[in-house]
Design an enzyme around this catalytic site. Structure first.
Site, PDB file in Angstrom:
ATOM      1  N   GLU A 225      -2.483  36.123  45.718  1.00  0.00           N
ATOM      2  CA  GLU A 225      -1.426  35.309  46.303  1.00  0.00           C
ATOM      3  C   GLU A 225      -0.710  34.625  45.152  1.00  0.00           C
ATOM      4  OE1 GLU A 225      -1.017  31.069  48.288  1.00  0.00           O
ATOM      5  OE2 GLU A 225      -2.504  32.300  49.341  1.00  0.00           O
ATOM      6  N   CYS A 262       1.231  26.213  48.607  1.00  0.00           N
ATOM      7  CA  CYS A 262       1.863  27.526  48.488  1.00  0.00           C
ATOM      8  C   CYS A 262       2.883  27.762  49.594  1.00  0.00           C
ATOM      9  CB  CYS A 262       0.800  28.628  48.510  1.00  0.00           C
ATOM     10  SG  CYS A 262      -0.325  28.519  49.919  1.00  0.00           S
TER      11      CYS A 262
END
Length: 476
Positions: A225, A262
């Site tokens: 990620e 995020c």
């Protein structure tokens, strides 16, 4: 002296030695709940350690530890249910339309040792005992965690608790190991016995590790990620109907945790007319600077914000008096300028930086959204009566992201069965997977089919007596 962390070769070797026993353990023997209980028992100490090293505050960290123990227990439930094994049994059939069919029994089994690179911004939920670790354990994979240097003492203490809990549960030695340091992480990633790796962090770091995983003599899956600006589109009707509410929601989401999520909504598309931007400016100007995870984070944030402010067509709306302060910042540009410089303007700047892109014609948005890099999330704030005219924009948002939100904000990723936390590159390196929710276990499994084997040699989930009691799909 650190007596918890292992050398990378030793950690992967121990994981390899434990792999078969752990993969073949009955569903009740995976020990995830024992680890959850042990972490809960040391909550006060762990939260204090985490706060001292990350400055995230005890309320946030208590909530994050609760999330961590919950997801361990949730994966334990999935292990017991056994659905993720996806057992399929086809009996031999001499009359099968394509020709005589042999007996086939297929299920999904553990990949083998997994390397997890811990994240800095979630010292519990995406760290030593976080979601990657929990989902790999649930799949039956031993885990080696490369600790993040932003919270080393917390990582070591968490590792001590895990080691003790696993031993109490009777897990084989090597089911968990901790390593420290960049070179140790690279060394483990290159170890020939490693079968997969998971990473949460920067695009630069993640891509470097992904290349190592791909360039090995035997490449392995790398679940990275890497970053996202999480675009939010506000329609003209929504801005008129709920402008102050939308402004308040945006500022709250943008600055949550000093913008160190995020899913931070760093990109906001709004109509040129109306007072929405003015309200965002007013509210954001009142938000003080908050401590960030460390100087390497705050320095990168300030540098990234300065570079974006210097891009052609950009104007500053909110900026701290102290140029070096890590306080909130807000920039703006029109849609044409954004489209012309999208490669730079759409890059993540990790922290409380918002870029407001103003548009005149809503029909121009879909093409610009379609040109965005891959995202973890995308949000649309609109009114129900606009549904018919928002079809193209909705499709563009869904094509570029893993999770699309209607009239909600992306910060806050629920640990549940239907969650998708992943997206097209560069949000992640594996857009068909998720790192949050029960589907995260899929990353660490591989299918195996047994053809015409005697019952005594079959894995327990494939046998007719089904000793694990897992669901079996017979003849489709």
């Amino acid at each position: 002296m650190n007596t918890v962390a292992l050398a990378p070769g030793r950690a992967v070797a121990a994981a390899t030695a434990a792999a078969r026993e752990w993969a073949e353990a009955a569903p009740t023997a995976r020990a995830l709940e024992t680890v959850a209980d042990a972490l809960e028992a040391e909550r006060t100490e762990l939260v204090a350690l985490a706060d001292a090293e990350t400055h995230l505050g005890t309320p946030r960290l208590n909530g994050e530890l609760t999330r961590t123990t919950f997801q361990l227990r949730l994966f334990a439930e999935q292990v017991r249910a056994g659905v993720f094994l996806d057992v399929r049994i086809d009996r031999a059939d001499a009359q099968w339309p394509t020709g005589p069919r042999p007996e086939l029994r297929r299920y999904r089994t553990a990949l083998g040792p997994v390397l997890v690179f811990a994240a800095s911004n979630f010292p519990f939920a995406f760290s030593v005992a976080g979601g990657d670790t929990a989902s790999a354990w649930a799949a039956g994979c031993p885990v080696v965690v490369k600790a993040h240097p932003g919270h080393p003492e917390l990582s070591r203490r968490t590792a001590e608790i895990i080691h003790k809990a696993m031993a109490q549960a009777g897990a084989p030695e090597g089911v968990f190991g901790l390593i420290e340091g960049q070179q140790a992480g690279v060394g483990a990633l290159r170890h020939p016995a490693l079968r997969a790796a998971a990473f949460t962090g920067s695009e630069r770091g993640g891509l470097a590790l992904a290349r190592i995983a791909a360039d090995r003599p035997v490449p392995i899956p790398f679940y990275g990620e890497l970053g996202s600006v999480n675009p939010v589109v506000v329609t003209r009707a929504a801005a008129r109907a709920r402008g102050p509410e939308i402004a308040q929601g945006y500022v709250g989401s943008l600055t949550l945790g000093a913008g160190q999520f995020c899913t931070n909504p760093g990109l906001l598309f709004v109509p040129t007319d109306g007072d929405l931007v003015d309200e965002v400016v007013r509210l954001l100007s009142e938000v003080p600077a908050a401590p960030m995870l460390g100087p390497w984070i705050s320095d990168a944030y300030v540098d990234g914000a300065r570079r974006l402010a210097e891009q052609t067509g950009t104007r500053v709306l909110v900026w701290p008096d102290d140029e070096a302060a890590a306080g909130p910042r807000l920039l703006t540009m029109d849609l044409a300028s954004f489209a012309a410089g999208i490669e730079t303007a759409a890059k993540e700047c990790f922290g409380p930086l918002g870029l407001v892109v103003t548009y005149e014609r809503p029909e121009d948005l879909a093409d610009v959204v379609a040109a965005l890099p891959g995202q973890l999330t995308a949000s649309l704030h609109g009114e129900p009566r606009e549904a018919a005219e928002l079809a193209d924009l909705t499709a563009a948002l869904a094509e570029r992201s893993g999770r699309v939100l209607w009239n909600e904000w992306p910060t806050g990723v629920s640990v549940t069965h239907a969650m998708q936390h992943g997206g097209p590159f560069p949000a992640t390196t594996a857009p068909t997977t998720t790192s949050v929710g029960t589907a995260a276990v899929d990353r660490f499994l591989r299918p195996v089919a047994y053809q015409s084997w005697p019952q005594s040699l079959l894995p327990p989930p494939l046998r007719d007596d089904n000793p694990w009691g897992v669901p079996q799909r017979v003849r489709g």
